[in-house]
Write an enzyme that holds these catalytic residues in place. Structure first.
Site, PDB file in Angstrom:
ATOM      1  N   LYS A  10      65.771  15.952  52.106  1.00  0.00           N
ATOM      2  CA  LYS A  10      65.551  14.999  53.205  1.00  0.00           C
ATOM      3  C   LYS A  10      64.130  15.058  53.748  1.00  0.00           C
ATOM      4  O   LYS A  10      63.505  14.043  53.934  1.00  0.00           O
ATOM      5  CB  LYS A  10      66.425  15.348  54.427  1.00  0.00           C
ATOM      6  CG  LYS A  10      67.869  15.128  54.308  1.00  0.00           C
ATOM      7  CD  LYS A  10      68.550  15.291  55.655  1.00  0.00           C
ATOM      8  CE  LYS A  10      68.351  16.569  56.406  1.00  0.00           C
ATOM      9  NZ  LYS A  10      68.757  17.834  56.008  1.00  0.00           N
ATOM     10  N   ARG A  85      73.654  15.082  64.148  1.00  0.00           N
ATOM     11  CA  ARG A  85      74.253  16.091  63.286  1.00  0.00           C
ATOM     12  C   ARG A  85      75.721  16.348  63.634  1.00  0.00           C
ATOM     13  O   ARG A  85      76.358  17.174  62.991  1.00  0.00           O
ATOM     14  CB  ARG A  85      73.480  17.397  63.419  1.00  0.00           C
ATOM     15  CG  ARG A  85      72.554  17.631  62.220  1.00  0.00           C
ATOM     16  CD  ARG A  85      71.743  18.876  62.493  1.00  0.00           C
ATOM     17  NE  ARG A  85      71.441  19.605  61.304  1.00  0.00           N
ATOM     18  CZ  ARG A  85      70.212  19.723  60.801  1.00  0.00           C
ATOM     19  NH1 ARG A  85      69.204  19.098  61.356  1.00  0.00           N
ATOM     20  NH2 ARG A  85      70.016  20.460  59.738  1.00  0.00           N
ATOM     21  N   ARG A 124      62.429  27.870  48.661  1.00  0.00           N
ATOM     22  CA  ARG A 124      61.608  26.980  49.493  1.00  0.00           C
ATOM     23  C   ARG A 124      60.531  27.745  50.255  1.00  0.00           C
ATOM     24  O   ARG A 124      60.782  28.793  50.827  1.00  0.00           O
ATOM     25  CB  ARG A 124      62.494  26.242  50.484  1.00  0.00           C
ATOM     26  CG  ARG A 124      61.698  25.406  51.480  1.00  0.00           C
ATOM     27  CD  ARG A 124      62.522  24.335  52.114  1.00  0.00           C
ATOM     28  NE  ARG A 124      63.409  24.821  53.141  1.00  0.00           N
ATOM     29  CZ  ARG A 124      64.160  24.024  53.898  1.00  0.00           C
ATOM     30  NH1 ARG A 124      64.143  22.718  53.703  1.00  0.00           N
ATOM     31  NH2 ARG A 124      64.939  24.530  54.818  1.00  0.00           N
ATOM     32  N   ARG A 155      61.079  30.035  55.414  1.00  0.00           N
ATOM     33  CA  ARG A 155      61.731  29.863  56.718  1.00  0.00           C
ATOM     34  C   ARG A 155      62.753  30.972  56.907  1.00  0.00           C
ATOM     35  O   ARG A 155      63.558  31.226  56.016  1.00  0.00           O
ATOM     36  CB  ARG A 155      62.426  28.495  56.773  1.00  0.00           C
ATOM     37  CG  ARG A 155      61.558  27.435  57.418  1.00  0.00           C
ATOM     38  CD  ARG A 155      62.171  26.070  57.356  1.00  0.00           C
ATOM     39  NE  ARG A 155      63.542  25.989  57.864  1.00  0.00           N
ATOM     40  CZ  ARG A 155      64.215  24.837  57.970  1.00  0.00           C
ATOM     41  NH1 ARG A 155      63.626  23.701  57.615  1.00  0.00           N
ATOM     42  NH2 ARG A 155      65.450  24.820  58.416  1.00  0.00           N
ATOM     43  N   ARG A 166      74.723  27.289  57.560  1.00  0.00           N
ATOM     44  CA  ARG A 166      74.215  25.927  57.790  1.00  0.00           C
ATOM     45  C   ARG A 166      74.972  24.909  56.934  1.00  0.00           C
ATOM     46  O   ARG A 166      75.291  23.812  57.399  1.00  0.00           O
ATOM     47  CB  ARG A 166      72.707  25.879  57.492  1.00  0.00           C
ATOM     48  CG  ARG A 166      71.889  26.628  58.555  1.00  0.00           C
ATOM     49  CD  ARG A 166      70.480  26.946  58.077  1.00  0.00           C
ATOM     50  NE  ARG A 166      69.736  25.765  57.711  1.00  0.00           N
ATOM     51  CZ  ARG A 166      68.737  25.755  56.843  1.00  0.00           C
ATOM     52  NH1 ARG A 166      68.350  26.855  56.234  1.00  0.00           N
ATOM     53  NH2 ARG A 166      68.105  24.638  56.567  1.00  0.00           N
TER      54      ARG A 166
END
Ligand code: AMP
Length: 217
Positions: A10, A85, A124, A155, A166
Site C-alpha cells: 500500500k 482501519r 522491509r 521498523r 498486526r
C-alpha cells in the site's frame, strides 16, 4: 484510498499514485510515528501502541487525520493510506469527508496472501527521513536511501511477533469495512503479488476502467 494488509505494498503504491496524480500522500501510520516522537504524554502513549502493533485509540487518530485532510494541500485531493482501519473509523471517515465536502473516488484493495505479507515485512527497510520503502537483499549493499541519501532502518513493529498481531487485527477489523466499500461501489480490487511496476499498472488500469480516473502528470 489504499486498503490491504500490512506488507501488501500500500505505502509503495500510494507514493507512486501521489506522484502520478500530483496530490499529497497521507500516511496515517507515518503521521502517528511522527506524533510518537513528541516528548509529551500523548507522544509516549502513541509510541506504546505502535511498538505493540496495536491500533492507536480512535480519538487520537481522528484529530490527526481530520487536521491533515483539512490542510490546504489536500484541497484538490489526496491519496489516503491506513485509514479507516475499523468499522467505527469508517463512520468517522464518512463524517470527515462530509465536513470537508469531499467524495471518495475509489478504495483500492491490494490483495496478497499472508505468506507474502510476512516475507515482505521481514525484509522491509524504510528511510528514516523521507519514509521511502525498500526490501533488504542478501548482498547487504549499503543501506542508504536512493531518494535522499539517509540511512535505512527496520521498523520496530516489523518484528515477526508484532507482524502476526498486526495481521490478526487487520483480518478481524477490515472485513466489514471492505464490505461497506464494496456495497457502495467504490471498491477496486487488485492482485498485489508481482513487482512494484506491475502492481502499479494494474491499479491504474482498474482506476481508468472502473472509476474513469486517469492521471494528469
Ligand atoms: P502502518 O504504517 O499503516 O503499518 O501503521 C503502523 C501502525 O500505526 C499500526 O500498527 C497502528 O499501530 C498504527 N495505525 C496506523 N493507522 C491506524 C489507524 N487508522 N488507527 C489506529 N492505529 C493506526
Amino acid at each position: 484510498m489504499l486498503l490491504g494488509p500490512p506488507g501488501s505494498g500500500k505505502g509503495t503504491q500510494a507514493r507512486m499514485l501521489s506522484r502520478a496524480y500530483g496530490v499529497p500522500y497521507v500516511d496515517t501510520g507515518e503521521l502517528l510515528r511522527e506524533a510518537a516522537q513528541a516528548e509529551t504524554e500523548l507522544g509516549r502513549q502513541i509510541k506504546r501502541f505502535l511498538e505493540h502493533g496495536l491500533l492507536v485509540p480512535e480519538r487520537i487518530v481522528a484529530e490527526i487525520i481530520r487536521s491533515r485532510l483539512a490542510s490546504p494541500d489536500c484541497a484538490n485531493g489526496f491519496v489516503l493510506d491506513g485509514f479507516p482501519r475499523t468499522r467505527s473509523q469508517m463512520a468517522l471517515f464518512q463524517a470527515i469527508m462530509a465536513e470537508l465536502g469531499k467524495q471518495l473516488s475509489a478504495a483500492v484493495l491490494i490483495d496478497v496472501p499472508e505468506s507474502v505479507s510476512i516475507a515482505r515485512l521481514s525484509r522491509r527497510l524504510i528511510c528514516g527521513k523521507c519514509g521511502s520503502i525498500y526490501q533488504s537483499t542478501e548482498g547487504g549493499e549499503a543501506a542508504i536511501c536512493a531518494n535522499c541519501g539517509e540511512r535505512l532502518i527496520a521498523r520496530p513493529d516489523d518484528q515477526p511477533d508484532v507482524v502476526r498481531r498486526r495481521l490478526r487485527i487487520y483480518a478481524r477489523e477490515m472485513g466489514p469495512v471492505i464490505a461497506q466499500f464494496r456495497a457502495a461501489g467504490t471498491l477496486v480490487e487488485v492482485d498485489g503479488v508481482g513487482d512494484v511496476d506491475e502492481v502499479f499498472a494494474r491499479i491504474q488500469q482498474e482506476l481508468r476502467h472502473k472509476s474513469g480516473i486517469s492521471y494528469t502528470v
